[in-house]
Design a protein around this motif. Structure first.
Motif, PDB file in Angstrom:
ATOM      1  N   ILE A  19      39.255  38.832  38.753  1.00  0.00           N
ATOM      2  CA  ILE A  19      38.577  38.563  37.590  1.00  0.00           C
ATOM      3  C   ILE A  19      37.411  37.401  37.789  1.00  0.00           C
ATOM      4  CG2 ILE A  19      39.922  36.435  36.938  1.00  0.00           C
ATOM      5  CD1 ILE A  19      39.217  37.260  34.074  1.00  0.00           C
ATOM      6  N   LEU A  20      37.474  37.017  39.122  1.00  0.00           N
ATOM      7  CA  LEU A  20      36.762  35.661  39.343  1.00  0.00           C
ATOM      8  C   LEU A  20      35.137  36.416  39.444  1.00  0.00           C
ATOM      9  CD1 LEU A  20      38.779  33.653  41.793  1.00  0.00           C
ATOM     10  CD2 LEU A  20      38.532  33.040  39.406  1.00  0.00           C
ATOM     11  N   PRO A  21      35.053  37.441  40.393  1.00  0.00           N
ATOM     12  CA  PRO A  21      33.495  37.621  40.358  1.00  0.00           C
ATOM     13  C   PRO A  21      33.072  38.212  38.967  1.00  0.00           C
ATOM     14  CG  PRO A  21      34.933  38.933  42.150  1.00  0.00           C
ATOM     15  CD  PRO A  21      35.990  38.055  41.285  1.00  0.00           C
ATOM     16  N   GLY A  22      33.903  38.606  38.185  1.00  0.00           N
ATOM     17  CA  GLY A  22      33.127  38.994  36.899  1.00  0.00           C
ATOM     18  C   GLY A  22      33.041  37.685  36.097  1.00  0.00           C
ATOM     19  N   LEU A  23      33.467  36.541  36.562  1.00  0.00           N
ATOM     20  CA  LEU A  23      33.147  35.407  35.550  1.00  0.00           C
ATOM     21  C   LEU A  23      31.698  34.534  36.215  1.00  0.00           C
ATOM     22  CD1 LEU A  23      36.827  33.872  35.197  1.00  0.00           C
ATOM     23  CD2 LEU A  23      35.300  35.140  33.483  1.00  0.00           C
ATOM     24  N   ALA A  24      31.513  34.875  37.490  1.00  0.00           N
ATOM     25  CA  ALA A  24      30.565  34.298  38.274  1.00  0.00           C
ATOM     26  C   ALA A  24      29.429  34.486  37.764  1.00  0.00           C
ATOM     27  CB  ALA A  24      30.443  34.661  39.574  1.00  0.00           C
ATOM     28  N   ARG A  25      28.353  33.193  37.495  1.00  0.00           N
ATOM     29  CA  ARG A  25      26.936  33.620  37.143  1.00  0.00           C
ATOM     30  C   ARG A  25      25.813  32.767  37.910  1.00  0.00           C
ATOM     31  NH1 ARG A  25      26.666  35.233  31.836  1.00  0.00           N
ATOM     32  NH2 ARG A  25      28.647  35.158  30.758  1.00  0.00           N
ATOM     33  N   GLU A  26      26.367  32.289  38.993  1.00  0.00           N
ATOM     34  CA  GLU A  26      25.629  31.616  39.998  1.00  0.00           C
ATOM     35  C   GLU A  26      26.193  32.144  41.155  1.00  0.00           C
ATOM     36  OE1 GLU A  26      23.166  29.711  39.209  1.00  0.00           O
ATOM     37  OE2 GLU A  26      23.638  29.255  37.083  1.00  0.00           O
ATOM     38  N   PRO A  27      25.066  31.966  42.434  1.00  0.00           N
ATOM     39  CA  PRO A  27      25.324  32.697  43.681  1.00  0.00           C
ATOM     40  C   PRO A  27      26.599  31.807  44.328  1.00  0.00           C
ATOM     41  CG  PRO A  27      23.112  32.650  43.513  1.00  0.00           C
ATOM     42  CD  PRO A  27      23.440  31.944  42.282  1.00  0.00           C
ATOM     43  N   TRP A  28      26.565  30.529  44.118  1.00  0.00           N
ATOM     44  CA  TRP A  28      27.712  29.974  44.888  1.00  0.00           C
ATOM     45  C   TRP A  28      28.902  30.212  44.127  1.00  0.00           C
ATOM     46  CZ3 TRP A  28      30.984  26.359  42.663  1.00  0.00           C
ATOM     47  CH2 TRP A  28      30.655  25.755  41.533  1.00  0.00           C
TER      48      TRP A  28
ATOM     49  N   LEU B  14      29.910  32.832  42.703  1.00  0.00           N
ATOM     50  CA  LEU B  14      30.120  34.357  43.364  1.00  0.00           C
ATOM     51  C   LEU B  14      30.795  34.348  44.780  1.00  0.00           C
ATOM     52  CD1 LEU B  14      30.256  37.464  42.981  1.00  0.00           C
ATOM     53  CD2 LEU B  14      27.716  37.613  43.831  1.00  0.00           C
ATOM     54  N   GLY B  15      30.221  33.446  45.643  1.00  0.00           N
ATOM     55  CA  GLY B  15      30.470  33.382  46.873  1.00  0.00           C
ATOM     56  C   GLY B  15      32.015  32.993  46.980  1.00  0.00           C
ATOM     57  N   ALA B  16      32.357  31.806  46.059  1.00  0.00           N
ATOM     58  CA  ALA B  16      33.630  31.411  46.036  1.00  0.00           C
ATOM     59  C   ALA B  16      34.518  32.288  45.693  1.00  0.00           C
ATOM     60  CB  ALA B  16      33.739  30.119  45.249  1.00  0.00           C
ATOM     61  N   ALA B  17      34.106  33.056  44.561  1.00  0.00           N
ATOM     62  CA  ALA B  17      35.307  34.193  44.177  1.00  0.00           C
ATOM     63  C   ALA B  17      35.230  35.103  44.987  1.00  0.00           C
ATOM     64  CB  ALA B  17      34.350  34.942  42.745  1.00  0.00           C
ATOM     65  N   LEU B  18      34.454  35.761  45.847  1.00  0.00           N
ATOM     66  CA  LEU B  18      34.778  36.726  46.682  1.00  0.00           C
ATOM     67  C   LEU B  18      35.493  36.198  48.072  1.00  0.00           C
ATOM     68  CD1 LEU B  18      31.226  38.496  46.906  1.00  0.00           C
ATOM     69  CD2 LEU B  18      33.050  39.312  45.565  1.00  0.00           C
ATOM     70  N   LEU B  19      35.379  35.022  48.187  1.00  0.00           N
ATOM     71  CA  LEU B  19      36.314  34.389  49.414  1.00  0.00           C
ATOM     72  C   LEU B  19      37.594  34.478  49.060  1.00  0.00           C
ATOM     73  CD1 LEU B  19      35.804  33.167  52.120  1.00  0.00           C
ATOM     74  CD2 LEU B  19      35.976  31.139  51.074  1.00  0.00           C
ATOM     75  N   LEU B  20      37.874  34.126  47.847  1.00  0.00           N
ATOM     76  CA  LEU B  20      39.156  34.183  47.113  1.00  0.00           C
ATOM     77  C   LEU B  20      39.784  35.433  46.880  1.00  0.00           C
ATOM     78  CD1 LEU B  20      38.962  31.083  44.634  1.00  0.00           C
ATOM     79  CD2 LEU B  20      40.243  30.924  46.879  1.00  0.00           C
ATOM     80  N   PHE B  21      39.103  36.181  46.165  1.00  0.00           N
ATOM     81  CA  PHE B  21      39.435  37.629  46.241  1.00  0.00           C
ATOM     82  C   PHE B  21      39.567  38.420  47.727  1.00  0.00           C
ATOM     83  CE2 PHE B  21      38.094  42.137  45.260  1.00  0.00           C
ATOM     84  CZ  PHE B  21      39.449  42.629  45.066  1.00  0.00           C
ATOM     85  N   GLY B  22      38.755  37.967  48.540  1.00  0.00           N
ATOM     86  CA  GLY B  22      38.949  38.706  49.871  1.00  0.00           C
ATOM     87  C   GLY B  22      40.423  37.942  50.466  1.00  0.00           C
ATOM     88  N   PHE B  23      40.445  37.004  50.242  1.00  0.00           N
ATOM     89  CA  PHE B  23      41.787  36.269  50.806  1.00  0.00           C
ATOM     90  C   PHE B  23      43.060  37.033  50.107  1.00  0.00           C
ATOM     91  CE2 PHE B  23      45.394  33.458  50.946  1.00  0.00           C
ATOM     92  CZ  PHE B  23      45.376  32.857  52.148  1.00  0.00           C
ATOM     93  N   GLY B  24      43.153  37.410  48.977  1.00  0.00           N
ATOM     94  CA  GLY B  24      44.232  37.958  48.157  1.00  0.00           C
ATOM     95  C   GLY B  24      44.300  39.270  48.549  1.00  0.00           C
TER      96      GLY B  24
END
Length: 395
Positions: A87-96, A98-108
């Motif tokens: 869900i995190l990339p879907g909540l992202a509204r700023e580039p930073w 989104l970067g944090a969201a993808l890092l966490l989603f990638g880890f999972g």
């Protein structure tokens, strides 16, 4: 016991489908996320690197935890983590963000990927026959389900957060409910490792695992290149209409899935060495046809052969890594999968860089070389003389 094995096999399929679906849900929503955050296609490439970095880290952690705690504990927890972070990339509204969201989603995603593969190795060992390729085929099925679900969500006007949040919630439930069907395994790591023995921790990576990882890098680099460049090849090099060009990836993906459904039987009949050797050789023939053919129909045939040839290669490499040392199955799978994942990410970039110096179709000859190398090195799948042949199923 047979009943437990059947249940564990079905549940392992579920986790592979779940992983493919979660990753596919992100892929389907990329255009909408890109537009909302306000980034360019070029910038998106950098964010995908963060996704890959998170996945690589997750694979290393997931592999070690699988050996220490057992896959029955790690797989469902990893499934919950991968689902929840979707869900995190879907909540992202700023580039930073989104970067944090993808890092966490990638880890999972990486944690789930390696732990479920480690569990698949245990299921395969219990069955005493190859089953790994079928698991990988159902990962592709998850991608198809994601495409269908994502398209339906877009058609009815669901927002990003709602779509990914719903998928995340369903994924968490599936990961938890399915946990009971996993094999009742315990940690296989030596006691010395659990106690922090420095000599155990400093054990060098076996040369065989290193070579398996290099082969995974080469094969998955080929897969990554096909994912991103097959359609563009037909459109830009052979002037195919967009509707026809789409069949380049379609034929590749279809034969990849079909091949993985058949690869287990082939491995049981002719052995994993032959599956890797002849599969990689067939892939080399296919991609060479793509690189040299001036005809659309021949290029489509080449992409089909490329997918069919590659289909059984990665499952054989993962299986060999997992069976090489039962006490370090998760760690070894993470080593092979981690380097292979780097190849998957690097493939599109390598081909793109080479187009600065030569035509796109000619860059594919590099993939021919990689496939030929994998075919020549297939003998690494043979069991070592000091290990029982039963460890390497159907060699």
């Amino acid at each position: 016991m047979e009943r437990v094995l059947r249940a564990s096999r079905v549940v392992t399929f579920v986790y592979f489908v779940l992983n493919g679906t979660l990753l596919g849900m992100w892929v389907v929503q990329i255009p909408a996320i890109e537009e909302r955050v306000g980034i360019s296609h070029a910038a998106l490439g950098g964010f995908l690197v963060l996704l890959g970095a998170g996945a690589f880290a997750g694979m290393q952690v997931g592999g070690r935890l699988s050996d220490r705690l057992g896959t029955r504990t790690v797989v469902p927890l990893a499934g919950v983590l991968c689902s929840a972070t979707l869900i995190l990339p879907g909540l992202a509204r700023e580039p930073w963000t989104l970067g944090a969201a993808l890092l966490l989603f990638g880890f999972g995603n990486g944690t789930l990927d390696v732990s479920m593969n480690a569990h698949a190795v245990q299921v395969e060992k219990a069955y005493e026959r190859p089953v790994m390729s079928a698991f990988h085929a159902t990962f592709s099925v998850g991608g198809v389900l994601a495409a269908l679900a994502g398209a339906a969500a877009i058609d009815i006007g669901l927002g990003l957060a709602t779509t990914l949040g719903t998928a995340a919630g369903v994924g968490v439930v599936i990961a938890l409910v399915s946990a009971r069907g996993l094999l009742p395994t315990v940690s296989t790591a030596p006691a010395a490792d659990a106690e922090g023995d420095p000599d155990v921790k400093k054990r060098p990576v076996p040369a065989r695992i290193r070579l398996l990882a290099v082969l995974a890098l080469l094969v998955m680099l080929c897969e990554g290149a096909a994912n991103d460049w097959s359609v563009l090849h037909l459109k830009s090099v052979l002037d195919a209409p967009e509707s026809t060009a789409a069949f380049a990836y379609g034929t590749y993906a279809a034969t990849m899935t079909i091949g993985r459904l058949l690869a287990d039987r082939m491995s049981a009949r002719i052995g994993p060495v032959a599956v890797l050797r002849y599969g990689a050789a067939l892939a080399a023939v296919g991609i060479t046809a793509v690189a040299l053919s001036p005809w659309i129909w021949a290029a489509l045939t080449g992409w089909a052969l490329f997918g069919l040839g590659l289909s059984g290669c990665i499952p054989q490499l993962f299986s060999a890594a997992g069976h090489a040392d039962p006490a370090a199955a998760g760690t070894n799978v993470s080593r092979v999968a981690g380097l292979g994942y780097i190849g998957m990410l690097a493939g599109p970039a390598v081909i793109g860089w080479m187009t600065h110096f030569m035509a796109l179709d000619h860059t594919f000859l590099l993939l021919t070389l990689f496939c030929a190398t994998a075919a020549a090195a297939a003998g690494i799948l043979r069991p070592s003389p000091d290990r029982p042949r039963t460890v390497e199923l159907s060699s």
